[in-house]
Structures are given as structure tokens and as C-alpha cells.
Motif scaffolding. Structure first.
Motif, mmCIF file in Angstrom:
data_model
loop_
_atom_site.group_PDB
_atom_site.id
_atom_site.type_symbol
_atom_site.label_atom_id
_atom_site.label_comp_id
_atom_site.label_asym_id
_atom_site.label_seq_id
_atom_site.Cartn_x
_atom_site.Cartn_y
_atom_site.Cartn_z
ATOM 1 N N LEU A 152 73.565 -9.803 -24.296
ATOM 2 C CA LEU A 152 72.571 -10.276 -25.257
ATOM 3 C C LEU A 152 73.245 -10.619 -26.589
ATOM 4 N N GLY A 153 72.628 -11.522 -27.322
ATOM 5 C CA GLY A 153 73.015 -11.771 -28.708
ATOM 6 C C GLY A 153 71.913 -11.243 -29.603
ATOM 7 N N LEU A 154 72.047 -10.004 -30.078
ATOM 8 C CA LEU A 154 70.978 -9.355 -30.831
ATOM 9 C C LEU A 154 71.083 -9.696 -32.309
ATOM 10 N N ASP A 155 70.062 -10.358 -32.835
ATOM 11 C CA ASP A 155 70.003 -10.650 -34.267
ATOM 12 C C ASP A 155 68.998 -9.700 -34.903
ATOM 13 N N VAL A 156 69.385 -8.424 -34.952
ATOM 14 C CA VAL A 156 68.525 -7.374 -35.508
ATOM 15 C C VAL A 156 69.349 -6.523 -36.464
ATOM 16 N N ASN A 157 68.651 -5.747 -37.284
ATOM 17 C CA ASN A 157 69.328 -4.860 -38.226
ATOM 18 C C ASN A 157 69.415 -3.434 -37.712
ATOM 19 N N LEU A 158 68.546 -3.086 -36.747
ATOM 20 C CA LEU A 158 68.526 -1.731 -36.188
ATOM 21 C C LEU A 158 67.888 -1.763 -34.817
ATOM 22 N N VAL A 159 68.481 -1.031 -33.887
ATOM 23 C CA VAL A 159 67.854 -0.788 -32.592
ATOM 24 C C VAL A 159 67.599 0.708 -32.476
ATOM 25 N N THR A 160 66.353 1.072 -32.208
ATOM 26 C CA THR A 160 65.986 2.469 -31.970
ATOM 27 C C THR A 160 65.661 2.636 -30.499
ATOM 28 N N LEU A 161 66.336 3.592 -29.865
ATOM 29 C CA LEU A 161 66.032 3.934 -28.487
ATOM 30 C C LEU A 161 65.370 5.304 -28.489
ATOM 31 N N ALA A 162 64.047 5.304 -28.462
ATOM 32 C CA ALA A 162 63.288 6.561 -28.465
ATOM 33 C C ALA A 162 63.184 7.042 -27.032
ATOM 34 N N ALA A 163 64.334 7.416 -26.483
ATOM 35 C CA ALA A 163 64.419 7.823 -25.092
ATOM 36 C C ALA A 163 65.356 9.011 -24.986
ATOM 37 N N CYS A 164 65.221 9.766 -23.911
ATOM 38 C CA CYS A 164 66.066 10.945 -23.724
ATOM 39 C C CYS A 164 67.523 10.551 -23.517
ATOM 40 N N GLU A 165 68.409 11.203 -24.234
ATOM 41 C CA GLU A 165 69.855 11.064 -24.069
ATOM 42 C C GLU A 165 70.333 9.622 -24.199
ATOM 43 N N SER A 166 69.649 8.818 -25.027
ATOM 44 C CA SER A 166 70.057 7.424 -25.176
ATOM 45 C C SER A 166 71.394 7.287 -25.900
ATOM 46 N N GLY A 167 71.836 8.360 -26.577
ATOM 47 C CA GLY A 167 73.113 8.309 -27.284
ATOM 48 C C GLY A 167 74.264 8.921 -26.523
ATOM 49 N N VAL A 168 74.016 9.368 -25.286
ATOM 50 C CA VAL A 168 75.084 9.984 -24.497
ATOM 51 C C VAL A 168 75.972 8.891 -23.926
ATOM 52 N N SER A 169 77.286 9.100 -24.009
ATOM 53 C CA SER A 169 78.250 8.118 -23.525
ATOM 54 C C SER A 169 79.335 8.809 -22.709
ATOM 55 N N LEU A 170 80.004 8.026 -21.875
ATOM 56 C CA LEU A 170 81.158 8.531 -21.145
ATOM 57 C C LEU A 170 82.394 8.320 -21.999
ATOM 58 N N ARG A 171 83.215 9.382 -22.114
ATOM 59 C CA ARG A 171 84.473 9.269 -22.850
ATOM 60 C C ARG A 171 85.573 8.873 -21.895
ATOM 61 N N ARG A 172 86.230 7.762 -22.195
ATOM 62 C CA ARG A 172 87.378 7.344 -21.400
ATOM 63 C C ARG A 172 88.662 7.691 -22.128
#
Length: 409
Positions: free
Chosen positions: A223-243
Motif C-alpha cells: 500500500l501507499g499510505l498517505d496518513v499521519n497515524l495508523v491505530t490498530l485497536a487489536a490484540c497484540e498488533s505491536g508484536v513482531s518477530l525478531r530476526r
């Protein structure tokens, strides 16, 4: 709060036997450095224990001595009111470092806080900053076997904060509609309230469940997001895999690379009621001109100060707007009953559980929970001077789950 804001960076680097903490500030010629004697394996065990207790007790225990020692140099270095960027490393990405108390005071008590995966990402996010546009795309409550009963209410409340807004609710909250609308008009905010899924085996397949399927991190990268902020009001939306090299792969990183300078995401499964209240306050403060980090800090401290009496009043007002939706009304009643039980009003909790049983449109799971709750309250017996002035959301589980990643302003 513009150019006069002092911005500092606190960066952590874990090694086998210690943690190095660096502070970069505009008025120092070189970074300050502190060494904290905590082995990496010990930190990993502390973080795993934190996550395990969080899922079994819905309580965020951040009192471990290792965590306190980790944050002591940061609290000592920063000044009240500084804008603080935290750059975690290794397992520290999974912890709400801003909520750890040192001598009874957390970093967020003193300063607005944001997080970045690395210092280089911070510069990238700053370049992506947009001006105010006064409009939002709000996507919420797609059909699901586990309905988010507060999501629709949350969406309608947030929409009132913006002069212009598009709403995709229920069955309209599809992948196709979101992808089409997200790129059609420049926006202040893209807000998505739905179930989140983290796929540890293939993090690019992590995503948000919508009416016609999952919007994945891989989709977002296109996607090409032309926004100033994205809010993900979802469980564990900030969890990432560390490589290798501490590279993070997940939804937050995908959104930053797709063009958003900032993302607001959660580190663990969140409570719907407290999340709804937190985000409404966040957007209210954002609409009044606060920067994103300042608005988040304000919302967190505001939520933390609410008593059970306050929250029961909020829940009753919410329920009055849901009179035609038994599932949502049952969900609010269950929240009310839990609060009443928490402060010792067991007869009141039992009565409220029975109100759930009286609503024929509630789910089987809701009725089962209400039946068990009513039996349990009856067994406990009479109330012993209910403490309605108890703080309802003082635990960091409720107020510290959301972190701002990227540009603070």
C-alpha cells in the motif's frame, strides 16, 4: 510544543552478561552510557514470566528488580517534560518500558514517550510527517465468531472527533474496501478496530481480520499510505518477530514502510472497555492540538485515575446506547458485574449477572459466564462496604498496552 521541545533518545543494547543503556540528548556532545549488570537470559526469563502472568491473571507485574535497574539510568538522565524515544533491543521490544516504576514513578509519569525499532527508523519517520488534515478512515467490527462488542461504539465516538470521516462498519469492513479507501484521500488517521493475529512462523502473514479475510503485513507493504497515524485497536498488533540483527518483522514495521510516520499498537491482548475509553480520550486530545505522544500520555494518566464509580457510569451510558443489541448489552453487563465484584458489591454483581441471563439474544458463552458468576457471587454472600472509589484501571495491563511507534508529533 514545537521546536522548543527537548527530544532525547534512550537506546538499549543487550549482551550475554549485561545491558548497555545510551542516552542521546541535544545538549550533550556525546552519548551518556550506563552498564546494567543483567544477563540477557535473565531478561528473557523475566519477559516470559511477565507475558505468562499477563495472560493468566490480566495483571501486568513490572516490579521485578531487573526491570527497575534497567530503567534507573533513563529516569535519572531525563528531565520532566522531555520527549523520550525508547529504542529497545532483543526481548525488551515486548515490554512496556515506559510503565516500569523507579522509586514509585514511571517514565510516563514524567514524560511523553514513543518507541522506535532503531534510531535510523526515527529519521525516516520524521521525513514522513504530514500536516493536519482533519479527517479519518475508521474501520471497525467486521463480523466474527468472537464479536468485538465495543468496536462499533468506539468507531462512532471516534468519528465525532474529526470534521471529515469515512466509516466502514460490520460487513462493509472488507479488505477490498479498506485498500481502496486507504489510498483515495490523504488522511490524518486510519483507525482499525478488529481482531489481530500474530503469525510467529510467518510474520508477514500476521494481520487484521476483516469481513472477507485477513489484511496481512504483506498486503500492507504493497500500500501507499498517505496518513499521519495508523491505530490498530487489536490484540497484540505491536508484536513482531525478531530476526538476526534485531530486525523486527510485523504489522507495525509494515505500516511504517507503507508510508505512515506513526503507528499506535498494542503489546498484548487488551480489555475492550478500558481500550475504548483510552482511545476516545487519545483522539479527543489529538483533536485539541496535542502531539501524538503527548495525547497518548494524557490518555494513559487519565484512564489510570478512573475509579470504579467512574467506569460504572461510563458503562451504563454505553449500555443505554446499545438497547437493541443483546450481545453488546450482555458484554457491558459482564464488565459491570466484574467491577462490582472487584469492589465487594457481591449482591450487585449477582443481580447484574442475572440481567445477562434475562437477555435472550446473548451468546451461549455470555450466558455461561453469567451463570457461573451469579453462582459464585451468591456463595460469597453479602457485600462488605463496597469500595467504589477504588481505581479501576490502575494496573498497567489496562493503560500501558498501547505504544506509539515512530513520529511523536
Amino acid at each position: 510544543m514545537g521546536s522548543e521541545q527537548r527530544v532525547v533518545i534512550a537506546e538499549f543494547y543487550t549482551t550475554a552478561d549485561r545491558v548497555l543503556v545510551f542516552l542521546i540528548s541535544p545538549d550533550a556532545d556525546e552519548p551518556e552510557c550506563a552498564t546494567v549488570e543483567i544477563p540477557r537470559q535473565q531478561l528473557r526469563e523475566v519477559a516470559e514470566g511477565f507475558q505468562r502472568r499477563l495472560r493468566t491473571t490480566s495483571a501486568a507485574d513490572l516490579t521485578d528488580d531487573a526491570l527497575v535497574r534497567l530503567m534507573e539510568p533513563v529516569v535519572r538522565w531525563v528531565r520532566p517534560g522531555d520527549m523520550v524515544y525508547l529504542v529497545p533491543h532483543d526481548v525488551l521490544h515486548t515490554l512496556p518500558l515506559q510503565a516500569i516504576e523507579v522509586d514509585g514513578v514511571s517514565l510516563v509519569d514524567r514524560c511523553p514517550v514513543a518507541t522506535v525499532p532503531s534510531a535510523s527508523v526515527l529519521r525516516y519517520c520524521g521525513f514522513k510527517r504530514k500536516g493536519k488534515r482533519g479527517n479519518a478512515l475508521i474501520v471497525a467490527a467486521p463480523p466474527d465468531r468472537r464479536p468485538l462488542v465495543f468496536a462499533r461504539e468506539q468507531a462512532l465516538t471516534i468519528a465525532q472527533r474529526f470534521a471529515g470521516h469515512d466509516l466502514l462498519l460490520g460487513g462493509e469492513a472488507t479488505r477490498a474496501a479498506l485498500i481502496e479507501r486507504a489510498g483515495s484521500v490523504p488522511r490524518d488517521v486510519l483507525h482499525i478496530s478488529s481482531h489481530g493475529v500474530f503469525d510467529s512462523t510467518n510474520p508477514l502473514r500476521s494481520g487484521i481480520e476483516l469481513a472477507d479475510g485477513r489484511l496481512t503485513a504483506e498486503d500492507i507493504l504493497g500500500l501507499g499510505l498517505d496518513v499521519n497515524l495508523v491505530t490498530l485497536a487489536a490484540c497484540e498488533s505491536g508484536v513482531s518477530l525478531r530476526r538476526h540483527g534485531d530486525e523486527l518483522v510485523g504489522l507495525a514495521r509494515a505500516l511504517l514502510y507503507a508510508g505512515s510516520p506513526s503507528v499506535l499498537v498494542s503489546l498484548w491482548p487488551v480489555d475492550e472497555l478500558s481500550t475504548t475509553m483510552l482511545l476516545d480520550r487519545f483522539y479527543e486530545r489529538l483533536a485539541k492540538g496535542l502531539g501524538k505522544a503527548h495525547a497518548l500520555r494524557d490518555a494513559q494518566l487519565w484512564l489510570r485515575g478512573h475509579t470504579v464509580r467512574d467506569v460504572l457510569a461510563h458503562a451504563a451510558a454505553t449500555r443505554s446506547r446499545l438497547s437493541d443489541d443483546d450481545v453488546s448489552a450482555c458484554a457491558v453487563h459482564l464488565e459491570e458485574a466484574a467491577l462490582l465484584a472487584m469492589v465487594g458489591d457481591y449482591p450487585g454483581a449477582a443481580r447484574t449477572y442475572r440481567l445477562v441471563l434475562a437477555l435472550a439474544g446473548g451468546t451461549v458463552e455470555q450466558h455461561e459466564a453469567a451463570h457461573l458468576g451469579a453462582v459464585r457471587m451468591d456463595l460469597i454472600g453479602d457485600a462488605a462496604d463496597p469500595a467504589f472509589d477504588t481505581l479501576a484501571f490502575a494496573d498497567p495491563y489496562h493503560w500501558a498496552s498501547f505504544i506509539l511507534i515512530g513520529d511523536w508529533l
